[in-house]
Design a protein around this motif. Structure first.
Motif, mmCIF file in Angstrom:
data_model
loop_
_atom_site.group_PDB
_atom_site.id
_atom_site.type_symbol
_atom_site.label_atom_id
_atom_site.label_comp_id
_atom_site.label_asym_id
_atom_site.label_seq_id
_atom_site.Cartn_x
_atom_site.Cartn_y
_atom_site.Cartn_z
ATOM 1 N N GLY A 93 -29.509 41.875 -12.873
ATOM 2 C CA GLY A 93 -29.603 42.437 -14.211
ATOM 3 C C GLY A 93 -29.184 41.489 -15.304
ATOM 4 N N THR A 94 -29.383 40.183 -15.075
ATOM 5 C CA THR A 94 -29.017 39.176 -16.060
ATOM 6 C C THR A 94 -30.202 38.884 -16.973
ATOM 7 O OG1 THR A 94 -27.532 38.169 -14.447
ATOM 8 C CG2 THR A 94 -28.085 36.845 -16.368
ATOM 9 N N SER A 95 -29.945 38.709 -18.244
ATOM 10 C CA SER A 95 -31.026 38.417 -19.181
ATOM 11 C C SER A 95 -31.163 36.908 -19.363
ATOM 12 C CB SER A 95 -30.764 39.080 -20.529
ATOM 13 O OG SER A 95 -29.538 38.636 -21.076
ATOM 14 N N GLY A 96 -32.177 36.327 -18.742
ATOM 15 C CA GLY A 96 -32.459 34.910 -18.935
ATOM 16 C C GLY A 96 -31.732 33.999 -17.972
ATOM 17 N N ILE A 97 -32.376 32.874 -17.648
ATOM 18 C CA ILE A 97 -31.804 31.910 -16.707
ATOM 19 C C ILE A 97 -31.277 30.673 -17.424
ATOM 20 C CG2 ILE A 97 -33.323 32.735 -14.865
ATOM 21 C CD1 ILE A 97 -35.025 30.212 -15.272
ATOM 22 N N GLY A 98 -31.387 30.637 -18.754
ATOM 23 C CA GLY A 98 -31.009 29.456 -19.526
ATOM 24 C C GLY A 98 -29.621 28.905 -19.240
ATOM 25 N N PRO A 99 -28.559 29.740 -19.272
ATOM 26 C CA PRO A 99 -27.215 29.204 -19.022
ATOM 27 C C PRO A 99 -27.059 28.590 -17.635
ATOM 28 C CG PRO A 99 -27.084 31.338 -20.104
ATOM 29 C CD PRO A 99 -28.524 31.137 -19.735
ATOM 30 N N ALA A 100 -27.698 29.179 -16.630
ATOM 31 C CA ALA A 100 -27.612 28.640 -15.272
ATOM 32 C C ALA A 100 -28.352 27.312 -15.168
ATOM 33 C CB ALA A 100 -28.190 29.647 -14.271
ATOM 34 N N VAL A 101 -29.515 27.238 -15.808
ATOM 35 C CA VAL A 101 -30.294 25.997 -15.816
ATOM 36 C C VAL A 101 -29.508 24.878 -16.483
ATOM 37 C CG1 VAL A 101 -32.376 24.885 -16.730
ATOM 38 C CG2 VAL A 101 -32.517 27.185 -15.735
ATOM 39 N N ALA A 102 -28.897 25.181 -17.619
ATOM 40 C CA ALA A 102 -28.133 24.171 -18.355
ATOM 41 C C ALA A 102 -26.901 23.724 -17.577
ATOM 42 C CB ALA A 102 -27.730 24.723 -19.721
ATOM 43 N N GLY A 134 -23.206 37.418 -13.043
ATOM 44 C CA GLY A 134 -22.415 38.169 -14.008
ATOM 45 C C GLY A 134 -21.174 38.801 -13.400
ATOM 46 N N ARG A 135 -20.816 38.390 -12.185
ATOM 47 C CA ARG A 135 -19.670 38.994 -11.499
ATOM 48 C C ARG A 135 -18.407 38.177 -11.755
ATOM 49 N NH1 ARG A 135 -22.075 41.495 -5.832
ATOM 50 N NH2 ARG A 135 -23.508 42.929 -6.878
ATOM 51 N N PRO A 136 -17.261 38.841 -11.882
ATOM 52 C CA PRO A 136 -16.051 38.131 -12.300
ATOM 53 C C PRO A 136 -15.385 37.285 -11.217
ATOM 54 C CG PRO A 136 -15.570 40.460 -11.982
ATOM 55 C CD PRO A 136 -17.053 40.313 -11.851
ATOM 56 N N ILE A 137 -15.598 37.627 -9.941
ATOM 57 C CA ILE A 137 -14.896 36.921 -8.863
ATOM 58 C C ILE A 137 -15.912 36.142 -8.045
ATOM 59 C CG2 ILE A 137 -13.399 37.151 -6.852
ATOM 60 C CD1 ILE A 137 -12.491 39.865 -8.026
#
Length: 208
Positions: A93-102, A134-137
């Motif tokens: 349920g994450t919006s967009g892959i941009g942060p992971a790609v960067a 998006g999980r904290p642990i």
């Protein structure tokens, strides 16, 4: 979210390999698991992730708060990197892959099939999934395998960003990642044989 583990016992196959495991992992903190091969690091992580039921003990955080990065890359070989990451973003349920790609410098690889990547490139794409959960642990098992020095630094930076945002990480690794707010937990102290010996003779350690 705090992760508190008390009295945890873990089984590998039919054998109990860890007993009486206890620790607290606070938000913003990384805990490094150390110990020789076969000591039980993977077994512990799998138990925490809910993949192997523990024999005993309590785990305070719900499984849906944890993201597990295993030895396997968890990528579909015939899909491109972009398609793989988009699939995992949708699954969590994450919006967009941009942060992971960067975070893992994957821009030049997005249109390439995973099957055509090197081992290190596959590892980077696999680790990028952690950002998408998006999980904290974060539970990570030898995450830097196949990574060169530059990409180990990228991984450490991604973990640091996660910690600064209030997340936490439990990482089985033999290398120094240079992370702030880091403690080390040697799992050999929880070896089932050692625990059984202590129970049989509480003064055994004092005379060894």
């Amino acid at each position: 979210m705090e992760l508190r583990v008390e009295g945890l016992a873990c089984r590998r196959g039919e054998a109990v390999v860890l007993r009486d495991v206890g620790f607290v992992l606070a938000p913003g903190e990384a805990l490094i698991l150390r110990g020789p091969n076969g000591a039980g690091k993977t077994t512990m992580l799998r138990a925490l992730a809910g993949l192997t039921p523990p024999v005993a003990g309590t785990i305070s955080a719900p499984q849906e708060a944890m993201a597990y990065g295993a030895h396997a890359d968890g990528l579909k070989a015939q899909l491109t990197v972009a398609e793989n990451l988009t699939f995992w973003a949708a699954a969590f349920g994450t919006s967009g892959i941009g942060p992971a790609v960067a975070a893992f410098d994957l821009g030049a690889l997005l249109d390439r099939r995973t099957a055509d990547l090197s081992a290190g490139q596959k590892r980077r794409a696999s680790l990028a999934r952690m950002v998408l959960t998006g999980r904290p642990i974060w539970l990570l098992d030898e995450p830097t395998v196949s990574l060169d020095a530059a990409n180990v630094a990228r991984f450490a930076a991604a973990v640091s960003t996660h910690l600064e945002a209030g997340g936490s990480a439990l990482i089985a690794t033999h290398i120094d990642l240079g992370l702030a707010e880091t403690r080390v937990l040697d799992v050999t102290q929880f070896a089932a044989r050692a625990a059984a010996r202590r129970e049989a003779d509480p003064f055994a350690e004092a005379i060894e």
